[in-house]
Design a protein around this motif. Structure first.
Motif, short mmCIF file in Angstrom:
data_model
loop_
_atom_site.label_atom_id
_atom_site.label_comp_id
_atom_site.label_asym_id
_atom_site.label_seq_id
_atom_site.Cartn_x
_atom_site.Cartn_y
_atom_site.Cartn_z
N ASP A 530 50.45 20.06 -0.84
CA ASP A 530 51.00 20.90 0.09
C ASP A 530 49.80 21.30 1.07
O ASP A 530 49.95 20.99 2.49
CB ASP A 530 51.65 22.00 -0.46
CG ASP A 530 53.02 21.91 -0.96
OD1 ASP A 530 53.71 20.66 -0.53
OD2 ASP A 530 53.76 22.69 -1.78
N ALA A 531 48.86 21.76 0.55
CA ALA A 531 47.84 22.36 1.66
C ALA A 531 47.10 21.08 2.31
O ALA A 531 46.93 21.24 3.36
CB ALA A 531 46.68 22.81 0.50
N VAL A 532 46.86 20.09 1.75
CA VAL A 532 46.26 18.94 2.22
C VAL A 532 47.25 18.41 3.40
O VAL A 532 46.77 18.20 4.31
CB VAL A 532 45.97 17.76 1.35
CG1 VAL A 532 45.49 16.29 2.11
CG2 VAL A 532 44.79 18.18 0.35
N ALA A 533 48.66 18.24 3.01
CA ALA A 533 49.49 17.78 3.99
C ALA A 533 49.37 18.88 5.13
O ALA A 533 49.54 18.66 6.42
CB ALA A 533 50.70 17.83 3.37
N MET A 534 49.69 20.03 4.97
CA MET A 534 49.54 20.99 5.99
C MET A 534 48.47 21.05 7.00
O MET A 534 48.35 21.02 7.90
CB MET A 534 49.58 22.56 5.52
CG MET A 534 49.84 23.77 6.54
SD MET A 534 49.95 25.31 5.75
CE MET A 534 51.49 25.00 4.86
#
Length: 932
Positions: A530-534
């Motif tokens: 989720d963090a990398v995608a964000m």
């Protein structure tokens, strides 16, 4: 051939000298490895018999590969280690457990083959303490794959042990086996020795021209000379052998073996076929199988014909004799003997062999047999035998009548082949699976596998679209593989250099976000995704805080078992790239890389240890410890070579750039650029732009630094863009190109704004001082030093002292400039960053200061591995623990330490801490940090 039929080994003076020297070295306490390479019948086995016969006072253990379709994992290795099995309980815990599982002595998680290799290295080392050990392996090309790979690993790690290894490899079948080890080419005998051997074989009396023709037609091949002269009439020998109809010596010899079968009784021929079909050569098993066929075993005629030999088991005189027997049989005859062997094999003690023979007896699909093979494959996997698992699943797929089930088994075989580092076979089985009806989920697995094969072969952008397709299907099917595959897609785009576009990292991130946010209690990898995608979708403003929130759970995730650990290790690079190049977080870099190294060492995962070491070396480079970093890079390269993988170029390039020695650095950069272009690894092209920027800025060749760093910026990949901007700003200012500097600073400002770290703030403040943005340069430089010191970004602290001093000198503040320039010069000298040290020295001279040239310290004469071992020993680690840490034997550790003692002028390890501290002004040793 065997020397047992000869009174002596004829000829071979140079070869015997090499083997004699090997034994001399072994008896003196050194290790040695030699690979005998040659065609069939050239005398490799005779030379192995020779070295074995000469090995008085030496423990000899021997194994022979057998050509067979079936592969039992670690079978050959188990055979070699049998004399030393009583030593297994004394091995370190992880090594003991790995070896016991591999040999089927105990149950447990499938062991990493390189941890098994370390266990075998330790086992042989322990066995060599009372007397040296000689390992002899014949027909190494036919060992089961994992045994061969393990022995190759051991051979590459031998150094100071009283262990020697001699392999015989038949060519061309074994051309790719054991490459890179010391070789001894075995060819036909010279004409004089060949003639002598022929005279011995026929009892003399041959006319000179006849002898010469026989020698010429056989090319001096000893087996051909012996076997083709056996049973020949005088007329046949006088008129010579007709070589026109047979293309090679091997085929002529095989035909001769086949010819001898014709005169044997039918029952003897059947017994020989049973032996040819069962590679173990168990005489009691063959007797039981013969009973199932209703024949009375009579091997005497076969022995008289020179086809087999008797010892502890039945052995063919030569592998060509085995293949001649098997090929001479009809398909129906082969199926019949395999059926008998299956019936004679104990279903409880040898279920895998029984299943294999049953499979070979089938003349069409058979679900019962296919199911048994699938179960055998699962047992092979549990022992760590991925290659055997793949072969068994492949045969199971062949025998599966239901097309849907056949496709699933073919897909499983393809995945196992890929895990066993056989991408070509994986591709073949993937094609079989593709022709079968597959569920959407299995179709997605197939697509993912094809992407993995592509990515393994080339870091091009072909893999990312396939991974995105697979991840999308996994998501539709509600499979847990969806998030993991999206992370793989992002990783693929990182290396292929694709951030934007339909198959870029942003597209992968956007698709991943459609899965929905990770729920409370989700796996740390889900939170990380989720963090990398964000980060990719929304930019650093939103993404960096999310990354920080993901760090703690991911860095301290409790890992249950080997599979969970491997999954963590495979996901760590994506996290590291994000924290390094977007969060500018050196602490996170340190924590994650240190854990990756520790986990990889703990489970013996040498396949993923090199990249973990490379990431850890990057931390040391930024901490200013280039010597320590060199030790990690050297270890990573050594392990990569031992495991047959390509070295990782990134850290070596960065290290060379900071060292600042132009010749070696340029050679590395040119090689990397060529490889990146050839493989389509665009990310590596971006790295070369950044490292050339560092190199040329250090050398004060700013126009070249400007052009090079611009290529790193234009690359615009997931990584190294920000670091390239830093080099570009400095070069542009020095080249009098303020507009370029300001444009790059605007981009850098946006990239670092969200990263609330000392590294990011210090770099931004320093670059602002260079371009004259946002305040007084004096205050900006001091702020940069404060921030960079806080995060211990030592190389950038040195750069900032240098730039600050250069600015002060140009402002006419010579006294203040000297203070900054001396600090820079001393730091770069301490790091051995030569180009930047020389640049600081020239600036100091311009201020009128005198610069003392430092003498080379004794530590500089330690190799990277010596420094690494010395530091671990100084920390109190024992030789066995150091060996387990670095995948070396304790003997090799001690050998290195003796060299360290001599170089440092000490006599024991008790003196190491003081000796190392004395040569480092700040008391910090230049060895390897043991990751916590």
């Amino acid at each position: 051939m065997s020397t047992k039929s000869l009174p002596k080994l004829v000829g071979r003076v140079p070869e015997r000298a090499v083997l004699d020297d090997l034994l001399v070295r072994l008896r003196s306490g050194d290790s040695a490895v030699r690979v005998l390479r040659g065609a069939a019948g050239e005398g490799k086995t005779a030379l192995l018999d020779y070295v074995t016969a000469q090995a008085s006072g030496i423990t000899v253990t021997r194994a022979q590969g057998v050509e067979a379709d079936m592969e039992l994992p670690y079978a050959s290795l188990h055979q070699l280690c049998t004399p030393f099995l009583s030593e297994i309980p004394a091995l370190p815990g992880p090594q003991r457990d790995a070896l016991q599982v591999a040999f089927g002595i105990a149950a447990g998680d499938p062991p990493d083959r390189f941890l098994v290799g370390l266990a075998v290295l330790t086992l042989l080392t322990r066995a060599s303490e009372p007397r040296p050990v000689l390992v002899v392996v014949d027909d190494a090309q036919w060992l089961d794959q994992v045994s061969r790979q393990t022995l190759e690993f051991v051979a590459r790690r031998l150094l100071a042990e009283s262990v020697a290894m001699v392999f015989a490899v038949r060519e061309p079948e074994g051309t790719a086996a054991l490459t890179g080890l010391a070789e001894l080419k075995v060819e036909g005998l010279d004409p004089v020795s060949a003639g002598e051997l022929l005279d011995i074989a026929v009892g003399g009396g041959l006319e000179g021209p006849v002898r010469e023709r026989l020698v010429a037609e056989t090319h001096g091949n000893p087996l051909a000379l012996l076997e083709l002269s056996r049973g020949r009439s005088g007329a046949e020998l006088v008129y010579g052998l007709d070589a026109a109809d047979t293309p090679s010596v091997s085929s002529r010899v095989e035909e001769d073996f086949a010819r001898r079968l014709e005169s044997l009784p039918a029952s003897t021929r059947t017994l020989l076929l049973l032996a040819a079909a069962e590679p173990v050569g168990d005489s009691r098993l063959l007797q039981r199988a013969a009973g199932h066929l209703g024949i009375t075993p009579d091997a005497a005629p076969a022995k008289a014909a020179g086809l087999i030999e008797f010892g502890e088991s039945i052995r063919f005189r030569h592998p060509l004799a085995r293949s001649a027997v098997y090929r001479a049989a009809t398909p129906q005859e082969r199926r019949s003997v395999h059926r008998a062997l299956a019936s004679a094999t104990d279903p409880k003690l040898e279920p895998d062999r029984r299943a294999w023979h049953a499979a070979q007896s089938c003349d069409g699909p058979d679900e019962k047999v296919a199911e048994a093979l699938e179960q055998a494959a699962d047992r092979a996997r549990q022992r760590g035998g991925m290659a055997a698992e793949a072969v068994l699943l492949e045969r199971a797929a062949d025998l599966t009548p239901d097309q849907g089930l056949r496709g699933r088994r073919a897909l499983a075989a393809a995945e196992a082949h890929f895990s066993a580092a056989s991408p070509d076979r994986a591709t073949e089985m993937a094609s079989v699976a593709d022709l079968c009806p597959l569920s959407p989920l299995d179709r997605a697995r197939l697509t993912r596998l094809r992407a993995r094969v592509l990515f393994a072969r080339s870091r091009s952008d072909e893999a990312a679209p396939l991974l995105l397709d697979a991840a999308s299907t996994f998501a539709t099917e509600k499979s847990a593989l969806a998030r993991e595959t999206y992370l793989e897609a992002i990783s693929a785009t990182v290396f292929s250099g694709r951030v934007h576009g339909p198959s870029g990292a942003v597209a992968a991130a956007s698709a991943a976000r459609e899965l929905g946010a990770a729920t409370p209690g989700s796996a740390p990898s889900d939170v990380l995704l989720d963090a990398v995608a964000m980060l990719l979708s929304d930019g650093p403003g939103e993404g960096v805080p999310a990354l920080r929130a993901a760090l703690e759970p991911f860095a301290h995730e409790v890992l249950d078992g080997r599979d969970a650990t491997m999954r963590w290790l495979l996901l760590a690079p994506v996290a590291l790239e994000a924290f390094i190049h977007h969060a500018w977080d050196l602490n996170a870099w340190d924590v994650l890389s240190a854990r990756a190294v520790r986990l990889a060492r703990d489970i013996g995962a040498l396949g993923v240890l090199p990249p973990a070491l490379i990431y850890a070396s990057g931390v040391d480079i930024h901490h200013g410890d280039l010597t320590r970093a060199a030790g990690l890079i050297d270890e990573a390269d050594a392990i990569a070579a031992a495991t047959g993988n390509a070295p990782h170029a990134y850290a070596a390039l960065v290290h060379a750039a900071w060292r600042g020695v132009e010749g070696p650095a340029t050679a590395l950069i040119d090689e990397a650029r060529h490889r990146a272009t050839e493989r389509g690894e665009v990310s590596l092209l971006g790295v070369t732009g950044y490292v050339q920027g560092v190199l040329f800025n250090g050398l004060a060749r700013y126009d070249e630094a400007l052009a090079a760093s611009q290529t790193g910026i234009d690359h615009d990949g997931f990584n190294f863009t920000g670091l390239s901007l830093v080099e570009h700003i400095e070069a542009a200012v020095r080249c009098g190109a303020p507009e370029q500097a300001e444009q790059s600073f605007a981009r850098l400002d946006a990239l670092t704004l969200a990263a609330d770290t000392g590294w990011a703030q210090g770099i931004r403040a320093r670059c602002a001082a260079l371009v004259g943005a946002g305040g007084e340069p004096d205050a900006l430089y001091r702020s940069a030093l404060e921030h960079l010191r806080r995060d211990r970004v030592v190389v950038e602290v040195g750069r900032t002292h240098l730039l600050y001093g250069e600015w002060l000198r140009r402002e006419g503040r010579r006294s203040d400039a000297r203070e900054q320039l001396r600090a820079a010069h001393d730091m770069f000298e301490e790091m051995s960053a030569r180009a930047f040290a020389e640049r600081a020295r020239r600036e100091l001279l311009a201020t009128g200061d005198q610069v003392r040239v430092r003498s080379v310290e004794p530590a500089a004469r330690l190799t990277a591995q010596e420094a690494q071992i010395a530091a671990l020993a100084a920390d109190g680690m024992t030789n066995p623990k150091i060996g387990a840490e670095l995948f070396l034997s304790p003997h090799t550790v001690e050998w290195h330490l003796r060299k360290v003692y001599v170089k440092l002028g000490i006599s024991s390890r008790r003196e190491l801490p003081g000796a190392l501290a004395a040569i480092e002004p700040d008391g910090v040793t230049r060895g390897i940090r043991t990751p916590a």
